[in-house]
Enzyme design. Structure first.
Site, PDB file in Angstrom:
ATOM      1  N   SER A 141       0.840  -1.202   0.000  1.00  0.00           N
ATOM      2  CA  SER A 141       0.000   0.000   0.000  1.00  0.00           C
ATOM      3  C   SER A 141       0.869   1.244   0.000  1.00  0.00           C
ATOM      4  O   SER A 141       1.996   1.241   0.528  1.00  0.00           O
ATOM      5  CB  SER A 141      -0.895   0.009   1.242  1.00  0.00           C
ATOM      6  OG  SER A 141      -1.554   1.250   1.394  1.00  0.00           O
ATOM      7  N   TYR A 154      -1.042  -0.510   9.890  1.00  0.00           N
ATOM      8  CA  TYR A 154      -1.258  -0.913   8.506  1.00  0.00           C
ATOM      9  C   TYR A 154      -0.028  -0.604   7.646  1.00  0.00           C
ATOM     10  O   TYR A 154       0.444  -1.436   6.869  1.00  0.00           O
ATOM     11  CB  TYR A 154      -2.483  -0.183   7.975  1.00  0.00           C
ATOM     12  CG  TYR A 154      -2.911  -0.513   6.573  1.00  0.00           C
ATOM     13  CD1 TYR A 154      -3.556  -1.716   6.281  1.00  0.00           C
ATOM     14  CD2 TYR A 154      -2.711   0.397   5.541  1.00  0.00           C
ATOM     15  CE1 TYR A 154      -3.974  -2.007   4.994  1.00  0.00           C
ATOM     16  CE2 TYR A 154      -3.136   0.122   4.252  1.00  0.00           C
ATOM     17  CZ  TYR A 154      -3.758  -1.077   3.975  1.00  0.00           C
ATOM     18  OH  TYR A 154      -4.176  -1.350   2.702  1.00  0.00           O
ATOM     19  N   LYS A 158       2.338  -3.252   5.689  1.00  0.00           N
ATOM     20  CA  LYS A 158       2.377  -3.193   4.234  1.00  0.00           C
ATOM     21  C   LYS A 158       3.788  -3.014   3.692  1.00  0.00           C
ATOM     22  O   LYS A 158       4.136  -3.571   2.638  1.00  0.00           O
ATOM     23  CB  LYS A 158       1.467  -2.072   3.733  1.00  0.00           C
ATOM     24  CG  LYS A 158      -0.015  -2.399   3.861  1.00  0.00           C
ATOM     25  CD  LYS A 158      -0.367  -3.710   3.172  1.00  0.00           C
ATOM     26  CE  LYS A 158      -1.858  -3.943   3.053  1.00  0.00           C
ATOM     27  NZ  LYS A 158      -2.163  -5.246   2.441  1.00  0.00           N
TER      28      LYS A 158
END
Length: 297
Positions: A141, A154, A158
């Site tokens: 991401s 997150y 990622k």
């Protein structure tokens, strides 16, 4: 270009981006294992694929459950004899600023995205090595590549997936295993409320999935980071600048600080072939000799 006869597992494909991936791969001829936490959701997507003339099976499992993932891989091999493609798509969000985020929320997101992908890769690895062919896609991401407010957990997971990609690609090269990353922007349950309604309308998940053909086909690259959204595709790179050599100077710290513009000058930067490229260049700069390859264990 076709994926006819290739066997693909897509995790988290009961809805959203994973569903779009599964449908796209099936449209290109792949035999698809639709994995999701929800059996009804997985069944529904598998039924869509079969209704369109493709072949698919549904398998409910958490990617963090080693036993269930192993069972999914065994069932796939029993049914179709091989596994050619693994798309690590399963994920969750627990967005909060780092000050308000609990370690439990941090750990949970890392477990699903990073550990879950590692479990799935490990489960298919020996099969891919034995058949001398494999295509693995990590879902990274821009939040990991470049950061995003409220997504420390997150983003960390990622970017860690990119590190996993880099090493698995090196270790899998002689076995015909190519490993890449996809950084999608798509209107799914995970992005609802994060982007504007107008933006979400342009970011249909099925506009991301065509990127998989390049990443999973016969002529796939390896160690690529493909950014995709709204039908736009671009590549991201992790680079290394020429930098400066200060050696053991008594004012080494001061030279780094005052020479920061030269340290970060991107003219002549490279994309290292492997991690020890840094060490090789550093030793070469210190000795004035040509780089000597580091011992890679």
């Amino acid at each position: 270009m076709s994926l006819a006869g290739r066997v693909a597992i897509v995790t988290g494909s009961g809805g959203g981006l994973g569903r779009a991936h599964a449908l796209y791969l099936a449209s290109k001829g792949a035999l698809v294992v639709v994995n999701d936490l929800s059996q009804p959701a997985a069944d529904a997507v598998a039924a869509e694929i079969r209704a369109a003339g493709g072949e698919a099976i549904a398998f409910a499992a958490s990617v963090t459950d080693e036993a269930r993932v192993a069972a999914m891989v065994a069932e796939t091999v029993d049914r179709w004899g091989r596994i050619d493609i693994l798309v690590n798509n399963a994920g969750i969000l627990r967005d909060k600023s780092f000050a308000k985020m609990s370690i439990d929320d941090f750990r949970l997101v890392v477990d699903v995205h990073l550990i879950g992908a590692a479990i799935c890769c490990k489960a298919v690895w020996e099969q891919m090595r034995a058949q001398n062919y494999g295509r693995i896609v990590m879902t990274t991401s821009s939040s990991g590549l470049y950061g995003n407010f409220g997504q420390a957990n997150y983003g960390a997971a990622k970017l860690a997936l990119v590190g996993l990609m880099q090493t698995l690609a090196i270790e899998g090269e002689k076995y015909g295993i190519r490993v890449n990353s996809l950084a999608p922007t798509a209107a799914t349950g995970m992005t609802e409320g994060v982007l504007s309604t107008e933006s979400l309308e342009m970011l249909a998940p099925d506009l991301v999935s065509p990127g998989l053909l390049a990443l999973t086909g016969e002529d796939a690259p390896t160690r690529a980071i493909l950014c995709a959204g709204a039908g736009h595709f671009a590549a991201a790179h992790i680079t290394l600048t020429d930098g400066i050599q200060v050696g053991r100077a008594s004012d080494a710290g001061e030279q780094v600080a005052t020479g920061w513009a030269d340290v970060t000058d991107r003219a002549g930067e490279i994309v290292p072939a492997y991690g020890f490229t840094q060490a090789e260049r550093e030793v070469a700069a210190a000795t004035g000799k040509a780089p000597v390859a580091a011992a890679v264990r």
